[in-house]
Every structure is written in C-alpha cells, then in structure tokens.
Scaffold this motif. Structure first.
Motif, PDB file in Angstrom:
ATOM      1  N   GLN A   9       0.697  -1.185  -0.222  1.00  0.00           N
ATOM      2  CA  GLN A   9       0.094   0.008   0.008  1.00  0.00           C
ATOM      3  C   GLN A   9       0.639   1.411  -0.099  1.00  0.00           C
ATOM      4  O   GLN A   9       0.636   2.310  -0.549  1.00  0.00           O
ATOM      5  N   ALA A  10       2.078   1.260   0.777  1.00  0.00           N
ATOM      6  CA  ALA A  10       2.789   2.351   0.650  1.00  0.00           C
ATOM      7  C   ALA A  10       3.479   2.496  -0.777  1.00  0.00           C
ATOM      8  O   ALA A  10       3.703   3.766  -1.159  1.00  0.00           O
ATOM      9  N   LYS A  11       3.664   1.368  -1.534  1.00  0.00           N
ATOM     10  CA  LYS A  11       3.888   1.639  -2.855  1.00  0.00           C
ATOM     11  C   LYS A  11       2.941   2.194  -3.937  1.00  0.00           C
ATOM     12  O   LYS A  11       3.117   3.057  -4.687  1.00  0.00           O
ATOM     13  N   SER A  12       1.671   2.105  -3.443  1.00  0.00           N
ATOM     14  CA  SER A  12       0.595   2.446  -4.333  1.00  0.00           C
ATOM     15  C   SER A  12       0.605   4.128  -3.862  1.00  0.00           C
ATOM     16  O   SER A  12       0.234   4.851  -4.813  1.00  0.00           O
ATOM     17  N   LEU A  13       0.721   4.527  -2.620  1.00  0.00           N
ATOM     18  CA  LEU A  13       0.992   5.955  -2.252  1.00  0.00           C
ATOM     19  C   LEU A  13       2.081   6.481  -3.284  1.00  0.00           C
ATOM     20  O   LEU A  13       2.172   7.591  -3.735  1.00  0.00           O
ATOM     21  N   GLY A  14       3.317   5.755  -3.192  1.00  0.00           N
ATOM     22  CA  GLY A  14       4.362   6.194  -3.950  1.00  0.00           C
ATOM     23  C   GLY A  14       4.029   6.454  -5.408  1.00  0.00           C
ATOM     24  O   GLY A  14       4.524   7.324  -6.108  1.00  0.00           O
ATOM     25  N   ALA A  15       3.539   5.453  -5.879  1.00  0.00           N
ATOM     26  CA  ALA A  15       3.046   5.427  -7.540  1.00  0.00           C
ATOM     27  C   ALA A  15       2.074   6.778  -7.760  1.00  0.00           C
ATOM     28  O   ALA A  15       2.262   7.328  -8.766  1.00  0.00           O
ATOM     29  N   PHE A  16       1.044   6.892  -6.923  1.00  0.00           N
ATOM     30  CA  PHE A  16       0.276   7.845  -6.986  1.00  0.00           C
ATOM     31  C   PHE A  16       1.392   9.077  -7.141  1.00  0.00           C
ATOM     32  O   PHE A  16       1.106  10.114  -7.967  1.00  0.00           O
ATOM     33  N   TRP A  17       2.086   9.446  -5.829  1.00  0.00           N
ATOM     34  CA  TRP A  17       2.968  10.616  -5.917  1.00  0.00           C
ATOM     35  C   TRP A  17       3.777  10.710  -6.981  1.00  0.00           C
ATOM     36  O   TRP A  17       4.134  11.854  -7.575  1.00  0.00           O
ATOM     37  N   ASP A  18       4.528   9.667  -7.565  1.00  0.00           N
ATOM     38  CA  ASP A  18       5.320   9.678  -8.822  1.00  0.00           C
ATOM     39  C   ASP A  18       4.469  10.264 -10.004  1.00  0.00           C
ATOM     40  O   ASP A  18       4.849  11.049 -10.844  1.00  0.00           O
ATOM     41  N   GLY A  19       2.963   9.901  -9.983  1.00  0.00           N
ATOM     42  CA  GLY A  19       2.269  10.612 -11.128  1.00  0.00           C
ATOM     43  C   GLY A  19       2.012  12.151 -11.011  1.00  0.00           C
ATOM     44  O   GLY A  19       1.718  12.622 -11.860  1.00  0.00           O
ATOM     45  N   VAL A  20       1.957  12.412  -9.490  1.00  0.00           N
ATOM     46  CA  VAL A  20       1.668  13.926  -9.484  1.00  0.00           C
ATOM     47  C   VAL A  20       3.200  14.702  -9.842  1.00  0.00           C
ATOM     48  O   VAL A  20       2.998  15.725 -10.689  1.00  0.00           O
ATOM     49  N   GLU A  21       4.183  14.271  -9.683  1.00  0.00           N
ATOM     50  CA  GLU A  21       5.336  14.869 -10.060  1.00  0.00           C
ATOM     51  C   GLU A  21       5.744  14.892 -11.683  1.00  0.00           C
ATOM     52  O   GLU A  21       6.334  15.665 -12.179  1.00  0.00           O
ATOM     53  N   LEU A  22       5.225  13.695 -12.211  1.00  0.00           N
ATOM     54  CA  LEU A  22       5.523  13.482 -13.418  1.00  0.00           C
ATOM     55  C   LEU A  22       4.470  14.277 -14.377  1.00  0.00           C
ATOM     56  O   LEU A  22       4.623  14.830 -15.490  1.00  0.00           O
ATOM     57  N   SER A  23       3.393  14.544 -13.933  1.00  0.00           N
ATOM     58  CA  SER A  23       1.988  15.352 -14.583  1.00  0.00           C
ATOM     59  C   SER A  23       1.487  16.287 -13.840  1.00  0.00           C
ATOM     60  O   SER A  23       0.196  16.253 -13.422  1.00  0.00           O
ATOM     61  N   PRO A  24       2.326  17.281 -13.369  1.00  0.00           N
ATOM     62  CA  PRO A  24       1.338  18.448 -12.528  1.00  0.00           C
ATOM     63  C   PRO A  24       0.648  19.206 -13.237  1.00  0.00           C
ATOM     64  O   PRO A  24      -0.296  19.523 -12.645  1.00  0.00           O
ATOM     65  N   GLY A  25       0.819  19.173 -14.754  1.00  0.00           N
ATOM     66  CA  GLY A  25      -0.413  20.152 -15.368  1.00  0.00           C
ATOM     67  C   GLY A  25      -1.624  19.316 -15.222  1.00  0.00           C
ATOM     68  O   GLY A  25      -2.782  19.958 -14.945  1.00  0.00           O
ATOM     69  N   GLU A  26      -1.643  17.943 -15.201  1.00  0.00           N
ATOM     70  CA  GLU A  26      -3.179  17.259 -14.938  1.00  0.00           C
ATOM     71  C   GLU A  26      -3.634  17.394 -13.743  1.00  0.00           C
ATOM     72  O   GLU A  26      -4.965  17.735 -13.802  1.00  0.00           O
ATOM     73  N   HIS A  27      -2.814  17.500 -12.818  1.00  0.00           N
ATOM     74  CA  HIS A  27      -3.538  17.626 -11.525  1.00  0.00           C
ATOM     75  C   HIS A  27      -3.941  19.046 -11.141  1.00  0.00           C
ATOM     76  O   HIS A  27      -4.965  19.405 -10.693  1.00  0.00           O
ATOM     77  N   GLN A  28      -3.107  20.011 -12.047  1.00  0.00           N
ATOM     78  CA  GLN A  28      -3.508  21.564 -11.845  1.00  0.00           C
ATOM     79  C   GLN A  28      -4.799  21.584 -12.402  1.00  0.00           C
ATOM     80  O   GLN A  28      -5.839  22.387 -11.806  1.00  0.00           O
ATOM     81  N   VAL A  29      -5.060  21.236 -13.601  1.00  0.00           N
ATOM     82  CA  VAL A  29      -6.406  21.444 -14.238  1.00  0.00           C
ATOM     83  C   VAL A  29      -7.531  20.598 -13.627  1.00  0.00           C
ATOM     84  O   VAL A  29      -8.504  21.455 -13.738  1.00  0.00           O
ATOM     85  N   SER A  30      -7.142  19.699 -13.003  1.00  0.00           N
ATOM     86  CA  SER A  30      -8.164  18.944 -12.154  1.00  0.00           C
ATOM     87  C   SER A  30      -8.863  19.710 -11.226  1.00  0.00           C
ATOM     88  O   SER A  30     -10.059  19.994 -11.015  1.00  0.00           O
ATOM     89  N   TYR A  31      -7.856  20.415 -10.451  1.00  0.00           N
ATOM     90  CA  TYR A  31      -8.344  21.549  -9.596  1.00  0.00           C
ATOM     91  C   TYR A  31      -9.069  22.689 -10.209  1.00  0.00           C
ATOM     92  O   TYR A  31     -10.216  23.044  -9.696  1.00  0.00           O
ATOM     93  N   GLU A  32      -8.880  23.208 -11.265  1.00  0.00           N
ATOM     94  CA  GLU A  32      -9.301  24.290 -11.759  1.00  0.00           C
ATOM     95  C   GLU A  32     -10.676  23.767 -12.371  1.00  0.00           C
ATOM     96  O   GLU A  32     -11.732  24.603 -12.198  1.00  0.00           O
ATOM     97  N   LEU A  33     -10.823  22.801 -12.879  1.00  0.00           N
ATOM     98  CA  LEU A  33     -12.173  22.417 -13.533  1.00  0.00           C
ATOM     99  C   LEU A  33     -13.010  21.837 -12.323  1.00  0.00           C
ATOM    100  O   LEU A  33     -14.159  22.288 -12.297  1.00  0.00           O
ATOM    101  N   THR A  34     -12.689  21.413 -11.149  1.00  0.00           N
ATOM    102  CA  THR A  34     -13.409  21.299  -9.981  1.00  0.00           C
ATOM    103  C   THR A  34     -13.911  22.513  -9.299  1.00  0.00           C
ATOM    104  O   THR A  34     -15.150  22.640  -8.992  1.00  0.00           O
ATOM    105  N   HIS A  35     -12.970  23.422  -9.121  1.00  0.00           N
ATOM    106  CA  HIS A  35     -13.584  24.693  -8.795  1.00  0.00           C
ATOM    107  C   HIS A  35     -14.417  25.507  -9.805  1.00  0.00           C
ATOM    108  O   HIS A  35     -15.392  26.281  -9.215  1.00  0.00           O
ATOM    109  N   TYR A  36     -14.183  25.422 -11.044  1.00  0.00           N
ATOM    110  CA  TYR A  36     -15.101  25.824 -12.150  1.00  0.00           C
ATOM    111  C   TYR A  36     -16.588  25.289 -11.903  1.00  0.00           C
ATOM    112  O   TYR A  36     -17.547  25.856 -11.939  1.00  0.00           O
ATOM    113  N   ALA A  37     -16.498  24.110 -11.852  1.00  0.00           N
ATOM    114  CA  ALA A  37     -17.825  23.261 -11.656  1.00  0.00           C
ATOM    115  C   ALA A  37     -18.453  23.529 -10.480  1.00  0.00           C
ATOM    116  O   ALA A  37     -19.966  23.850 -10.558  1.00  0.00           O
TER     117      ALA A  37
END
Length: 123
Positions: A9-37
């Motif tokens: 499960q720690a590996k799962s958290l690490g994998a999630f975090w790797d995705g954040v660092e590799l694709s920051p734009g995707e996460h940023q746009v997710s916040y933007e779309l959430t707030h817009y909605a």
C-alpha cells in the motif's frame, strides 16, 4: 499486538505521488475544473462525482490492504478514506505551489505511519 507492515500500500501511495510529480499540469487542471464546476450552476454534481470516485478508490485501497495483510481497521473505512483523500488532495495542491518533493514525500511517509495506528492484526 504488533502493527502490520503495509509495504504494497505504501508502494501505491508512492506510485500516486510519482504521477503527481510527472504530470503536474493534469493535477492542476483537475483543481481548476473542480472549482469551475462548483461555481457554475448545474455543474456542482460533476465535482461531487469526481470526489466520490476518489473516496471510492481510497476505500477500495484500504479494504484491499486489510484483506491482503490480514488486518482490520479500528476506524471506519469511509472516514479513513476521507482522511487519506484530504491529505493527498492538500499535499498535491501544496506541492503544485512549492514543488518541495522531499517534504511532500515525508508527509506521505507520516501519513502511512499514521494510518498504521488504525490497523490491527485479525485474531
């Protein structure tokens, strides 16, 4: 009673975090779309559905962890899932602002350690 070791499960958290660092734009746009909605009449349900899917994914992760490790959670899984979601959501937003990967990964370790305080081996 000894606490379980939830390495997978720690590996799962690490994998999630790797995705954040590799694709920051995707996460940023997710916040933007959430707030817009949330600001647009009639679209609030999209934000609720988005976060409901996050909660369901975290509940599944916690349930799978319990089953694979032979543990039970001493707190309700829906609350632990909400806790995990809040930490990951806040940590992601914080990292998008400051890009402090070292401290962010430290928070992930602390979160895993804290979650373990709610785990006990099944009899």
């Amino acid at each position: 009673m000894t606490r379980p070791d939830l390495k997978e499960q720690a590996k799962s958290l690490g994998a999630f975090w790797d995705g954040v660092e590799l694709s920051p734009g995707e996460h940023q746009v997710s916040y933007e779309l959430t707030h817009y909605a949330l600001r647009q009449a009639g679209f609030e349900a999209l934000a609720r559905q988005q976060y409901q899917s996050y909660l369901e994914a975290h509940q599944a992760l916690l349930t799978e962890a319990a089953e694979s490790e032979g543990i039970r959670w001493t707190a309700p899984v829906p609350l632990l899932a909400r806790y995990l979601n809040a930490v990951l959501d806040g940590l992601t937003l914080c990292w998008l602002v400051d890009r402090n990967s070292e401290d962010s990964r430290g928070v992930l370790r602390l979160t895993g350690e804290h979650l373990l305080t709610f785990a006990e081996k099944k009899d």
